[in-house]
Design an enzyme around this catalytic site. Structure first.
Site, PDB file in Angstrom:
ATOM      1  N   HIS A  91      14.683  94.926  61.128  1.00 29.81           N
ATOM      2  CA  HIS A  91      16.126  94.773  61.287  1.00 29.81           C
ATOM      3  C   HIS A  91      16.864  95.652  60.282  1.00 29.81           C
ATOM      4  O   HIS A  91      16.380  95.915  59.187  1.00 29.81           O
ATOM      5  CB  HIS A  91      16.534  93.316  61.115  1.00 29.81           C
TER       6      HIS A  91
ATOM      7  N   GLU B  61      19.404  95.189  58.360  1.00 25.92           N
ATOM      8  CA  GLU B  61      19.731  94.610  57.056  1.00 25.92           C
ATOM      9  C   GLU B  61      18.569  94.792  56.076  1.00 25.92           C
ATOM     10  O   GLU B  61      18.777  95.135  54.907  1.00 25.92           O
ATOM     11  CB  GLU B  61      20.072  93.117  57.194  1.00 25.92           C
TER      12      GLU B  61
ATOM     13  N   CYS C 182      20.711  87.728  61.587  1.00 20.57           N
ATOM     14  CA  CYS C 182      19.919  86.602  62.081  1.00 20.57           C
ATOM     15  C   CYS C 182      19.552  85.715  60.886  1.00 20.57           C
ATOM     16  O   CYS C 182      19.801  86.068  59.732  1.00 20.57           O
ATOM     17  CB  CYS C 182      18.672  87.095  62.809  1.00 20.57           C
TER      18      CYS C 182
ATOM     19  N   CYS D 253      17.183  87.468  58.306  1.00 24.37           N
ATOM     20  CA  CYS D 253      17.875  88.507  57.530  1.00 24.37           C
ATOM     21  C   CYS D 253      18.842  87.885  56.531  1.00 24.37           C
ATOM     22  O   CYS D 253      18.955  88.349  55.397  1.00 24.37           O
ATOM     23  CB  CYS D 253      18.593  89.479  58.453  1.00 24.37           C
TER      24      CYS D 253
END
Length: 196
Positions: free
Chosen positions: A54, A56, A85, A88
Site C-alpha cells: 500500500h 502509505e 485501511c 496502514c
C-alpha cells in the site's frame, strides 16, 4: 515527471460517494522542516500503491530512509485518494509514536471501507489518537493539489458537480467516526431525553 497527469488526478481523487473501479490509492505529499517560526520545504511529489504494498507503507519506508534529525521538527502533509485501511492506519500510528518530532496531516478524498466495516473506522480513530490530523479534502485542498502536484498546463482547477456536497457528507461521516464513544453515548441519551 514528478507531476501527476491531469486525467489521473481527476479520476483518482474525485470524491464520489461510491467510487467503483478505483482500486489504486494515490498519495501526494509535502515534507517540511520547521525551524522556529519558519518552515523549509524538503520534498514533494506523489506515489501510488505498488503490487503487494500500500502507498502509505511505501511512503513510510521512503521517509524512514531519510534518517531524520531527532533534534528538528518535521511536518508531513498527505493528500490521498482513499483513507488508510486498518493495517496502514496501524503502521502510520506506530511510525508517529517512533518519531515524536514529526507531525502528519492527512487530507482524504474518500473514506475506504472493506467488508469488515468496523476495522477501518477503528483504524482511523487509532490514527487520530496517535496525533495525526485527518480531514476530508475540500475545494481549497483540490485547488492546492492541482497547482502543486498536477501537470495542469496552467489551466485553472474547476471542481466537478457534487464536489462540495460530497466533501460535506464525507466530513460529517469522518466526524462521526472520530467522536469518542462516550460522546456518542451522551448524544444518544440527549436525543432520548428530547424524544428524538
Amino acid at each position: 515527471s514528478i507531476l501527476m497527469q491531469r486525467r489521473l488526478f481527476l479520476y483518482n481523487f474525485r470524491n464520489l460517494l461510491k467510487a467503483k473501479g478505483r482500486r489504486e490509492t494515490y498519495l501526494c505529499y509535502v515534507v517540511k522542516r520547521r525551524d522556529s517560526a519558519t518552515s523549509c520545504s524538503l520534498d514533494f511529489g506523489y506515489l501510488r500503491n505498488q503490487m503487494g504494498c500500500h502507498v502509505e507503507v511505501l511512503f513510510l519506508r521512503y521517509i524512514a530512509a531519510w534518517d531524520l534529525d531527532p533534534g528538528r521538527c518535521y511536518r508531513i502533509t498527505w493528500f490521498t485518494s482513499w483513507s488508510p485501511c486498518y493495517d496502514c492506519a496501524q503502521h502510520i500510528a506506530s511510525f508517529l509514536r517512533s518519531y515524536p518530532n514529526l507531525t502528519l496531516r492527512i487530507f482524504m478524498a474518500r473514506l475506504y471501507f472493506c467488508e469488515d466495516r468496523k476495522a477501518e473506522p477503528e483504524g482511523l480513530r487509532r490514527l487520530h489518537k496517535a496525533g495525526a490530523q485527518i480531514s476530508i479534502m475540500t475545494f481549497k485542498d483540490y485547488f492546492y493539489c492541482w497547482n502543486t502536484f498536477v501537470e495542469n498546463r496552467e489551466q485553472t482547477f474547476k471542481g466537478w458537480e457534487g464536489l462540495h456536497e460530497n466533501s460535506v457528507h464525507l466530513a460529517r461521516k469522518l466526524r462521526r467516526i472520530l467522536l469518542p464513544l462516550y460522546e456518542v453515548d451522551d448524544l444518544r441519551d440527549a436525543f432520548k431525553i428530547l424524544g428524538l
